[in-house]
Write a protein that holds these residues in place. Sequence first.
Motif, PDB file in Angstrom:
ATOM      1  N   PRO A  18     -11.915   4.073  -6.938  1.00  0.00           N
ATOM      2  CA  PRO A  18     -10.801   4.999  -7.193  1.00  0.00           C
ATOM      3  C   PRO A  18      -9.637   4.741  -6.241  1.00  0.00           C
ATOM      4  CG  PRO A  18     -12.581   6.127  -6.058  1.00  0.00           C
ATOM      5  CD  PRO A  18     -13.096   4.766  -6.387  1.00  0.00           C
ATOM      6  N   ARG A  19      -8.425   5.023  -6.727  1.00  0.00           N
ATOM      7  CA  ARG A  19      -7.213   4.854  -5.937  1.00  0.00           C
ATOM      8  C   ARG A  19      -6.707   6.217  -5.466  1.00  0.00           C
ATOM      9  NH1 ARG A  19      -6.224   1.418 -10.465  1.00  0.00           N
ATOM     10  NH2 ARG A  19      -6.336  -0.793  -9.901  1.00  0.00           N
ATOM     11  N   VAL A  20      -6.394   6.288  -4.183  1.00  0.00           N
ATOM     12  CA  VAL A  20      -5.894   7.522  -3.576  1.00  0.00           C
ATOM     13  C   VAL A  20      -4.506   7.267  -3.000  1.00  0.00           C
ATOM     14  CG1 VAL A  20      -6.256   9.277  -1.800  1.00  0.00           C
ATOM     15  CG2 VAL A  20      -8.232   8.280  -2.993  1.00  0.00           C
ATOM     16  N   ALA A  21      -3.506   8.004  -3.477  1.00  0.00           N
ATOM     17  CA  ALA A  21      -2.182   7.976  -2.863  1.00  0.00           C
ATOM     18  C   ALA A  21      -2.218   8.877  -1.640  1.00  0.00           C
ATOM     19  CB  ALA A  21      -1.121   8.454  -3.850  1.00  0.00           C
ATOM     20  N   ALA A  22      -2.076   8.295  -0.449  1.00  0.00           N
ATOM     21  CA  ALA A  22      -2.143   9.047   0.805  1.00  0.00           C
ATOM     22  C   ALA A  22      -0.725   9.285   1.304  1.00  0.00           C
ATOM     23  CB  ALA A  22      -2.962   8.281   1.834  1.00  0.00           C
ATOM     24  N   VAL A  23      -0.257  10.513   1.124  1.00  0.00           N
ATOM     25  CA  VAL A  23       1.138  10.873   1.434  1.00  0.00           C
ATOM     26  C   VAL A  23       1.154  11.518   2.818  1.00  0.00           C
ATOM     27  CG1 VAL A  23       3.222  11.980   0.543  1.00  0.00           C
ATOM     28  CG2 VAL A  23       1.379  11.337  -1.038  1.00  0.00           C
ATOM     29  N   HIS A  24       1.258  10.693   3.833  1.00  0.00           N
ATOM     30  CA  HIS A  24       1.173  11.119   5.238  1.00  0.00           C
ATOM     31  C   HIS A  24       2.167  10.314   6.064  1.00  0.00           C
ATOM     32  CE1 HIS A  24      -2.922  13.143   5.110  1.00  0.00           C
ATOM     33  NE2 HIS A  24      -2.931  12.468   3.985  1.00  0.00           N
ATOM     34  N   ASP A  25       2.365  10.757   7.303  1.00  0.00           N
ATOM     35  CA  ASP A  25       3.144   9.949   8.231  1.00  0.00           C
ATOM     36  C   ASP A  25       2.282   8.823   8.798  1.00  0.00           C
ATOM     37  OD1 ASP A  25       2.489  10.947  11.426  1.00  0.00           O
ATOM     38  OD2 ASP A  25       1.808  12.216   9.782  1.00  0.00           O
ATOM     39  N   LEU A  26       2.951   7.849   9.392  1.00  0.00           N
ATOM     40  CA  LEU A  26       2.283   6.752  10.084  1.00  0.00           C
ATOM     41  C   LEU A  26       2.611   6.876  11.561  1.00  0.00           C
ATOM     42  CD1 LEU A  26       0.632   4.127  10.033  1.00  0.00           C
ATOM     43  CD2 LEU A  26       2.778   2.891   9.668  1.00  0.00           C
ATOM     44  N   CYS A  27       1.572   7.022  12.363  1.00  0.00           N
ATOM     45  CA  CYS A  27       1.716   7.275  13.795  1.00  0.00           C
ATOM     46  C   CYS A  27       1.225   6.054  14.565  1.00  0.00           C
ATOM     47  CB  CYS A  27       0.894   8.508  14.154  1.00  0.00           C
ATOM     48  SG  CYS A  27       1.024   9.025  15.860  1.00  0.00           S
ATOM     49  N   GLY A  28       2.094   5.476  15.395  1.00  0.00           N
ATOM     50  CA  GLY A  28       1.732   4.252  16.091  1.00  0.00           C
ATOM     51  C   GLY A  28       0.631   4.430  17.115  1.00  0.00           C
ATOM     52  N   THR A  75      11.424   9.052   6.374  1.00  0.00           N
ATOM     53  CA  THR A  75      11.446   8.062   5.288  1.00  0.00           C
ATOM     54  C   THR A  75      11.878   8.646   3.940  1.00  0.00           C
ATOM     55  OG1 THR A  75       9.126   8.478   4.769  1.00  0.00           O
ATOM     56  CG2 THR A  75       9.595   6.740   6.384  1.00  0.00           C
ATOM     57  N   THR A  76      12.354   9.884   3.929  1.00  0.00           N
ATOM     58  CA  THR A  76      12.632  10.560   2.652  1.00  0.00           C
ATOM     59  C   THR A  76      13.509   9.723   1.727  1.00  0.00           C
ATOM     60  OG1 THR A  76      12.478  12.702   3.767  1.00  0.00           O
ATOM     61  CG2 THR A  76      13.529  12.671   1.606  1.00  0.00           C
ATOM     62  N   GLU A  77      14.546   9.082   2.267  1.00  0.00           N
ATOM     63  CA  GLU A  77      15.504   8.362   1.424  1.00  0.00           C
ATOM     64  C   GLU A  77      14.884   7.178   0.689  1.00  0.00           C
ATOM     65  OE1 GLU A  77      18.996   7.229   3.513  1.00  0.00           O
ATOM     66  OE2 GLU A  77      19.683   9.295   3.835  1.00  0.00           O
ATOM     67  N   ILE A  78      13.854   6.572   1.252  1.00  0.00           N
ATOM     68  CA  ILE A  78      13.290   5.370   0.617  1.00  0.00           C
ATOM     69  C   ILE A  78      12.217   5.698  -0.418  1.00  0.00           C
ATOM     70  CG2 ILE A  78      13.712   4.083   2.742  1.00  0.00           C
ATOM     71  CD1 ILE A  78      10.592   3.939   3.045  1.00  0.00           C
ATOM     72  N   LEU A  79      11.691   6.921  -0.377  1.00  0.00           N
ATOM     73  CA  LEU A  79      10.502   7.212  -1.183  1.00  0.00           C
ATOM     74  C   LEU A  79      10.744   7.161  -2.697  1.00  0.00           C
ATOM     75  CD1 LEU A  79       8.732   9.986   0.928  1.00  0.00           C
ATOM     76  CD2 LEU A  79       8.188   7.545   0.761  1.00  0.00           C
ATOM     77  N   PRO A  80      11.886   7.630  -3.242  1.00  0.00           N
ATOM     78  CA  PRO A  80      12.062   7.513  -4.695  1.00  0.00           C
ATOM     79  C   PRO A  80      12.000   6.067  -5.180  1.00  0.00           C
ATOM     80  CG  PRO A  80      13.580   9.134  -3.806  1.00  0.00           C
ATOM     81  CD  PRO A  80      12.951   8.463  -2.627  1.00  0.00           C
ATOM     82  N   ASP A  81      12.682   5.146  -4.489  1.00  0.00           N
ATOM     83  CA  ASP A  81      12.630   3.740  -4.891  1.00  0.00           C
ATOM     84  C   ASP A  81      11.233   3.164  -4.688  1.00  0.00           C
ATOM     85  OD1 ASP A  81      15.285   3.767  -5.596  1.00  0.00           O
ATOM     86  OD2 ASP A  81      15.991   2.915  -3.701  1.00  0.00           O
ATOM     87  N   TYR A  82      10.599   3.564  -3.625  1.00  0.00           N
ATOM     88  CA  TYR A  82       9.232   3.117  -3.305  1.00  0.00           C
ATOM     89  C   TYR A  82       8.279   3.471  -4.449  1.00  0.00           C
ATOM     90  CZ  TYR A  82       5.041   2.937  -0.169  1.00  0.00           C
ATOM     91  OH  TYR A  82       3.824   2.681   0.433  1.00  0.00           O
ATOM     92  N   LEU A  83       8.363   4.719  -4.902  1.00  0.00           N
ATOM     93  CA  LEU A  83       7.440   5.186  -5.944  1.00  0.00           C
ATOM     94  C   LEU A  83       7.846   4.692  -7.329  1.00  0.00           C
ATOM     95  CD1 LEU A  83       6.923   8.738  -4.472  1.00  0.00           C
ATOM     96  CD2 LEU A  83       5.171   6.968  -4.675  1.00  0.00           C
ATOM     97  N   ASN A  84       9.148   4.529  -7.565  1.00  0.00           N
ATOM     98  CA  ASN A  84       9.580   3.952  -8.847  1.00  0.00           C
ATOM     99  C   ASN A  84       9.076   2.527  -9.004  1.00  0.00           C
ATOM    100  OD1 ASN A  84      10.920   6.156  -9.938  1.00  0.00           O
ATOM    101  ND2 ASN A  84      12.864   5.649  -8.944  1.00  0.00           N
ATOM    102  N   ALA A  85       8.986   1.819  -7.883  1.00  0.00           N
ATOM    103  CA  ALA A  85       8.452   0.459  -7.939  1.00  0.00           C
ATOM    104  C   ALA A  85       6.988   0.463  -8.355  1.00  0.00           C
ATOM    105  CB  ALA A  85       8.627  -0.231  -6.582  1.00  0.00           C
ATOM    106  N   TRP A  86       6.244   1.489  -7.970  1.00  0.00           N
ATOM    107  CA  TRP A  86       4.854   1.621  -8.437  1.00  0.00           C
ATOM    108  C   TRP A  86       4.818   1.741  -9.962  1.00  0.00           C
ATOM    109  CZ3 TRP A  86       1.496   5.419  -5.040  1.00  0.00           C
ATOM    110  CH2 TRP A  86       1.317   4.855  -3.768  1.00  0.00           C
ATOM    111  N   LYS A  87       5.721   2.563 -10.501  1.00  0.00           N
ATOM    112  CA  LYS A  87       5.739   2.734 -11.955  1.00  0.00           C
ATOM    113  C   LYS A  87       5.985   1.395 -12.654  1.00  0.00           C
ATOM    114  CE  LYS A  87       7.641   7.440 -11.731  1.00  0.00           C
ATOM    115  NZ  LYS A  87       8.796   8.294 -12.088  1.00  0.00           N
ATOM    116  N   GLY A  88       6.836   0.577 -12.042  1.00  0.00           N
ATOM    117  CA  GLY A  88       7.181  -0.694 -12.649  1.00  0.00           C
ATOM    118  C   GLY A  88       6.037  -1.681 -12.716  1.00  0.00           C
ATOM    119  N   ILE A  89       5.010  -1.492 -11.890  1.00  0.00           N
ATOM    120  CA  ILE A  89       3.863  -2.415 -11.913  1.00  0.00           C
ATOM    121  C   ILE A  89       2.594  -1.742 -12.420  1.00  0.00           C
ATOM    122  CG2 ILE A  89       4.793  -3.932 -10.129  1.00  0.00           C
ATOM    123  CD1 ILE A  89       3.016  -2.527  -8.083  1.00  0.00           C
TER     124      ILE A  89
END
Length: 294
Positions: A18-28, A70-84
Amino acid sequence: MSQATEVKLYKREGAYIPRVAAVHDLCGYGKCSLGVAIPVLSAAGCDVCPVPTGLFSSHTAFPGWYMHDTTEILPDYLNAWKGIGVEIDAVYSGFLGAPEQVDIIRGIYETYPNALRVVDPVMADHGRVYPTYTPELCQAMADLAADADILTPNLTEAAIILGEPIGDAWGGVNISNDEAKRLVDALLEKGAKNVILKGVQRGDGLIRNFVAGRDFEMFEASNEFVPYMLHGTGDLYCSALLAAVMAGRTMAEAVRFAGDLTHDAMLVSAQQPAFEDRGVSFEPLLGRVSALLA
Protein backbone atom coordinates in the motif's frame (compact mmCIF):
# COMPACT_ATOMS: atom_id res chain seq x y z
CA MET A 1 -21.97 -2.41 17.89
CA SER A 2 -18.68 -4.19 17.12
CA GLN A 3 -15.76 -4.63 19.48
CA ALA A 4 -12.46 -2.85 18.75
CA THR A 5 -10.92 -6.31 18.54
CA GLU A 6 -13.01 -6.84 15.37
CA VAL A 7 -12.70 -3.46 13.63
CA LYS A 8 -10.18 -3.28 10.77
CA LEU A 9 -9.81 -0.10 8.73
CA TYR A 10 -7.62 -1.57 6.00
CA LYS A 11 -7.62 -4.99 4.37
CA ARG A 12 -4.10 -6.07 3.40
CA GLU A 13 -4.26 -8.34 0.37
CA GLY A 14 -1.55 -10.67 -0.87
CA ALA A 15 1.74 -9.15 -1.94
CA TYR A 16 0.28 -5.70 -2.59
CA ILE A 17 2.32 -2.85 -1.07
CA PRO A 18 0.00 0.00 0.00
CA ARG A 19 1.01 3.61 -0.67
CA VAL A 20 0.79 6.21 2.09
CA ALA A 21 0.99 9.95 1.40
CA ALA A 22 2.83 11.28 4.47
CA VAL A 23 2.00 14.99 4.79
CA HIS A 24 4.51 16.12 7.42
CA ASP A 25 7.46 18.43 7.84
CA LEU A 26 11.03 17.25 7.31
CA CYS A 27 13.28 17.89 10.30
CA GLY A 28 17.04 17.69 9.83
CA TYR A 29 17.98 16.96 13.46
CA GLY A 30 15.89 15.71 16.36
CA LYS A 31 13.95 12.73 15.12
CA CYS A 32 10.32 13.52 14.36
CA SER A 33 7.81 13.94 11.52
CA LEU A 34 8.96 12.43 8.20
CA GLY A 35 12.15 11.21 9.86
CA VAL A 36 9.94 8.87 11.88
CA ALA A 37 7.03 8.20 9.51
CA ILE A 38 9.14 7.06 6.54
CA PRO A 39 11.17 4.32 8.28
CA VAL A 40 8.33 3.05 10.48
CA LEU A 41 5.78 2.74 7.69
CA SER A 42 8.39 1.36 5.32
CA ALA A 43 9.21 -1.35 7.85
CA ALA A 44 5.52 -2.30 7.76
CA GLY A 45 5.75 -2.85 4.01
CA CYS A 46 4.25 0.48 2.95
CA ASP A 47 5.40 2.66 0.06
CA VAL A 48 5.74 6.05 1.77
CA CYS A 49 5.20 9.05 -0.50
CA PRO A 50 6.33 12.21 1.35
CA VAL A 51 4.52 15.53 1.01
CA PRO A 52 6.81 17.94 2.94
CA THR A 53 4.84 20.71 4.67
CA GLY A 54 7.98 22.49 5.87
CA LEU A 55 11.74 22.06 6.17
CA PHE A 56 13.26 22.45 9.63
CA SER A 57 16.91 22.51 10.59
CA SER A 58 15.97 20.85 13.89
CA HIS A 59 12.97 20.50 16.15
CA THR A 60 11.89 23.76 17.74
CA ALA A 61 13.25 23.08 21.24
CA PHE A 62 16.72 23.89 19.91
CA PRO A 63 17.65 27.59 19.78
CA GLY A 64 18.07 29.20 16.40
CA TRP A 65 16.06 26.69 14.39
CA TYR A 66 15.32 27.46 10.75
CA MET A 67 12.03 26.74 8.97
CA HIS A 68 11.18 26.93 5.29
CA ASP A 69 7.44 26.91 4.52
CA THR A 70 6.76 24.74 1.46
CA THR A 71 3.14 25.81 0.90
CA GLU A 72 3.84 27.51 -2.45
CA ILE A 73 5.37 24.42 -4.06
CA LEU A 74 2.78 21.87 -2.95
CA PRO A 75 0.10 22.43 -5.66
CA ASP A 76 2.63 21.85 -8.46
CA TYR A 77 4.18 18.98 -6.50
CA LEU A 78 0.84 17.19 -6.18
CA ASN A 79 -0.33 18.02 -9.71
CA ALA A 80 2.78 16.26 -10.95
CA TRP A 81 1.59 13.13 -9.11
CA LYS A 82 -1.68 13.30 -11.03
CA GLY A 83 0.26 13.48 -14.27
CA ILE A 84 1.98 10.15 -13.62
CA GLY A 85 -1.01 8.33 -12.17
CA VAL A 86 0.10 7.97 -8.55
CA GLU A 87 -2.39 5.95 -6.47
CA ILE A 88 -2.69 6.42 -2.71
CA ASP A 89 -4.23 4.10 -0.11
CA ALA A 90 -3.87 6.35 2.96
CA VAL A 91 -3.27 10.05 3.62
CA TYR A 92 -1.42 10.62 6.89
CA SER A 93 -0.99 14.24 7.96
CA GLY A 94 0.85 15.73 10.91
CA PHE A 95 2.59 19.06 11.46
CA LEU A 96 1.45 21.77 9.05
CA GLY A 97 3.20 25.00 8.11
CA ALA A 98 0.29 27.26 7.10
CA PRO A 99 -3.54 27.29 7.10
CA GLU A 100 -3.54 26.95 3.30
CA GLN A 101 -2.05 23.50 3.67
CA VAL A 102 -5.36 22.24 5.03
CA ASP A 103 -6.98 23.10 1.69
CA ILE A 104 -4.15 21.25 -0.04
CA ILE A 105 -4.82 18.16 2.09
CA ARG A 106 -8.51 18.38 1.22
CA GLY A 107 -7.45 18.42 -2.40
CA ILE A 108 -5.55 15.18 -1.80
CA TYR A 109 -8.71 13.72 -0.26
CA GLU A 110 -10.65 14.67 -3.40
CA THR A 111 -8.04 13.12 -5.67
CA TYR A 112 -8.00 9.89 -3.63
CA PRO A 113 -11.53 9.61 -2.20
CA ASN A 114 -11.10 6.01 -1.07
CA ALA A 115 -7.86 6.59 0.83
CA LEU A 116 -7.84 6.21 4.61
CA ARG A 117 -7.59 9.65 6.26
CA VAL A 118 -5.31 9.81 9.30
CA VAL A 119 -4.93 13.16 11.07
CA ASP A 120 -2.39 13.65 13.84
CA PRO A 121 -3.25 17.26 14.76
CA VAL A 122 0.26 18.27 15.81
CA MET A 123 -0.10 21.79 17.22
CA ALA A 124 0.12 21.90 21.03
CA ASP A 125 0.80 20.05 24.27
CA HIS A 126 0.44 20.58 28.03
CA GLY A 127 -1.65 23.70 27.53
CA ARG A 128 0.77 25.41 25.14
CA VAL A 129 0.47 25.95 21.39
CA TYR A 130 3.63 25.34 19.35
CA PRO A 131 5.49 28.53 18.35
CA THR A 132 4.81 28.33 14.59
CA TYR A 133 1.04 27.87 15.03
CA THR A 134 -1.15 30.94 14.55
CA PRO A 135 -4.80 31.04 15.64
CA GLU A 136 -5.75 30.69 11.95
CA LEU A 137 -3.65 27.56 11.57
CA CYS A 138 -5.10 26.07 14.77
CA GLN A 139 -8.61 26.67 13.45
CA ALA A 140 -7.75 25.15 10.08
CA MET A 141 -6.32 22.08 11.84
CA ALA A 142 -9.49 21.82 13.93
CA ASP A 143 -11.56 21.87 10.73
CA LEU A 144 -9.39 19.14 9.19
CA ALA A 145 -9.92 16.94 12.25
CA ALA A 146 -13.58 16.57 11.32
CA ASP A 147 -12.59 14.73 8.13
CA ALA A 148 -10.44 12.09 9.85
CA ASP A 149 -10.97 8.35 9.73
CA ILE A 150 -8.40 8.21 12.55
CA LEU A 151 -7.77 11.26 14.77
CA THR A 152 -4.99 11.20 17.39
CA PRO A 153 -4.99 14.37 19.54
CA ASN A 154 -3.45 14.89 22.94
CA LEU A 155 -5.59 16.69 25.49
CA THR A 156 -4.53 20.21 24.55
CA GLU A 157 -5.15 19.52 20.87
CA ALA A 158 -8.56 18.03 21.69
CA ALA A 159 -9.51 21.24 23.51
CA ILE A 160 -8.42 23.37 20.54
CA ILE A 161 -10.39 21.21 18.10
CA LEU A 162 -13.49 21.50 20.28
CA GLY A 163 -13.08 25.24 20.89
CA GLU A 164 -12.55 24.80 24.61
CA PRO A 165 -10.12 26.91 26.64
CA ILE A 166 -6.54 25.84 27.28
CA GLY A 167 -3.85 27.40 29.44
CA ASP A 168 -1.26 26.89 32.14
CA ALA A 169 -3.91 26.24 34.78
CA TRP A 170 -5.21 23.32 32.74
CA GLY A 171 -2.19 21.05 32.36
CA GLY A 172 -4.23 18.62 30.35
CA VAL A 173 -2.76 15.45 31.80
CA ASN A 174 -5.05 14.32 34.64
CA ILE A 175 -8.70 13.82 33.74
CA SER A 176 -11.30 11.28 34.77
CA ASN A 177 -12.69 8.50 32.61
CA ASP A 178 -15.95 10.43 32.36
CA GLU A 179 -14.16 13.54 31.12
CA ALA A 180 -12.16 11.46 28.64
CA LYS A 181 -15.40 9.98 27.33
CA ARG A 182 -16.95 13.43 27.02
CA LEU A 183 -14.01 14.65 24.94
CA VAL A 184 -13.85 11.55 22.76
CA ASP A 185 -17.61 11.60 22.16
CA ALA A 186 -17.45 15.29 21.24
CA LEU A 187 -14.65 14.62 18.72
CA LEU A 188 -16.69 11.81 17.17
CA GLU A 189 -19.72 14.07 17.05
CA LYS A 190 -17.62 16.72 15.28
CA GLY A 191 -16.95 14.25 12.47
CA ALA A 192 -13.96 12.03 13.20
CA LYS A 193 -14.73 8.33 12.76
CA ASN A 194 -12.18 6.92 15.22
CA VAL A 195 -10.42 8.85 17.99
CA ILE A 196 -7.40 8.10 20.15
CA LEU A 197 -7.12 10.65 22.98
CA LYS A 198 -3.50 10.45 24.09
CA GLY A 199 -1.44 11.11 27.16
CA VAL A 200 -3.66 11.04 30.26
CA GLN A 201 -1.48 10.91 33.40
CA ARG A 202 -2.78 10.45 36.96
CA GLY A 203 0.35 10.06 39.02
CA ASP A 204 -0.13 6.31 39.34
CA GLY A 205 2.76 5.24 37.13
CA LEU A 206 0.67 4.81 33.96
CA ILE A 207 0.04 6.83 30.83
CA ARG A 208 -3.38 6.24 29.29
CA ASN A 209 -4.87 6.56 25.84
CA PHE A 210 -8.65 6.48 25.40
CA VAL A 211 -9.94 4.99 22.16
CA ALA A 212 -13.40 4.97 20.60
CA GLY A 213 -15.02 4.78 17.21
CA ARG A 214 -18.43 5.01 15.63
CA ASP A 215 -18.44 1.19 15.51
CA PHE A 216 -17.10 0.41 18.99
CA GLU A 217 -17.31 1.68 22.56
CA MET A 218 -14.50 3.54 24.29
CA PHE A 219 -11.73 1.50 25.86
CA GLU A 220 -8.50 2.38 27.65
CA ALA A 221 -5.00 1.31 26.64
CA SER A 222 -2.19 2.06 29.10
CA ASN A 223 1.57 1.75 29.41
CA GLU A 224 4.12 2.42 32.10
CA PHE A 225 4.74 6.17 32.43
CA VAL A 226 8.32 7.06 31.51
CA PRO A 227 9.38 10.17 33.48
CA TYR A 228 10.97 12.23 30.72
CA MET A 229 9.79 13.97 27.56
CA LEU A 230 11.20 13.16 24.14
CA HIS A 231 10.53 14.86 20.83
CA GLY A 232 9.00 12.62 18.21
CA THR A 233 7.10 10.25 20.49
CA GLY A 234 3.75 11.45 19.14
CA ASP A 235 4.96 10.95 15.59
CA LEU A 236 6.23 7.49 16.50
CA TYR A 237 2.95 6.54 18.17
CA CYS A 238 0.79 7.58 15.21
CA SER A 239 3.18 6.10 12.64
CA ALA A 240 3.25 2.79 14.52
CA LEU A 241 -0.53 2.86 14.83
CA LEU A 242 -0.94 3.38 11.09
CA ALA A 243 1.73 0.74 10.37
CA ALA A 244 -0.36 -1.80 12.26
CA VAL A 245 -3.59 -0.66 10.58
CA MET A 246 -2.02 -0.94 7.10
CA ALA A 247 -0.74 -4.40 8.04
CA GLY A 248 -4.39 -5.41 8.48
CA ARG A 249 -4.50 -5.38 12.28
CA THR A 250 -7.58 -4.46 14.29
CA MET A 251 -7.94 -1.12 16.02
CA ALA A 252 -7.37 -2.75 19.41
CA GLU A 253 -4.20 -4.45 18.16
CA ALA A 254 -2.94 -1.28 16.49
CA VAL A 255 -3.46 0.90 19.57
CA ARG A 256 -1.66 -1.54 21.86
CA PHE A 257 1.18 -2.08 19.37
CA ALA A 258 1.73 1.68 19.05
CA GLY A 259 1.74 2.22 22.81
CA ASP A 260 4.15 -0.64 23.47
CA LEU A 261 6.54 0.38 20.69
CA THR A 262 6.62 4.02 21.82
CA HIS A 263 7.21 3.02 25.46
CA ASP A 264 10.06 0.69 24.54
CA ALA A 265 11.64 3.24 22.20
CA MET A 266 11.73 5.72 25.06
CA LEU A 267 13.70 3.19 27.11
CA VAL A 268 16.11 2.67 24.21
CA SER A 269 16.45 6.45 23.88
CA ALA A 270 17.64 6.86 27.48
CA GLN A 271 20.75 4.84 26.63
CA GLN A 272 21.86 7.40 24.02
CA PRO A 273 24.02 10.51 24.65
CA ALA A 274 22.06 13.77 25.01
CA PHE A 275 18.91 11.70 24.54
CA GLU A 276 16.46 14.32 25.79
CA ASP A 277 17.49 16.66 22.96
CA ARG A 278 18.20 14.07 20.31
CA GLY A 279 14.67 12.68 20.01
CA VAL A 280 13.13 9.24 20.27
CA SER A 281 15.40 6.33 19.26
CA PHE A 282 13.23 3.72 17.59
CA GLU A 283 15.69 2.27 15.08
CA PRO A 284 16.61 -0.93 16.99
CA LEU A 285 12.90 -1.77 17.22
CA LEU A 286 12.02 -1.63 13.52
CA GLY A 287 12.14 -5.41 13.32
CA ARG A 288 9.03 -5.47 15.49
CA VAL A 289 7.27 -3.29 12.93
CA SER A 290 8.28 -5.64 10.11
CA ALA A 291 6.94 -8.55 12.18
CA LEU A 292 3.44 -7.09 11.78
CA LEU A 293 3.45 -8.70 8.34
CA ALA A 294 4.29 -12.19 9.62
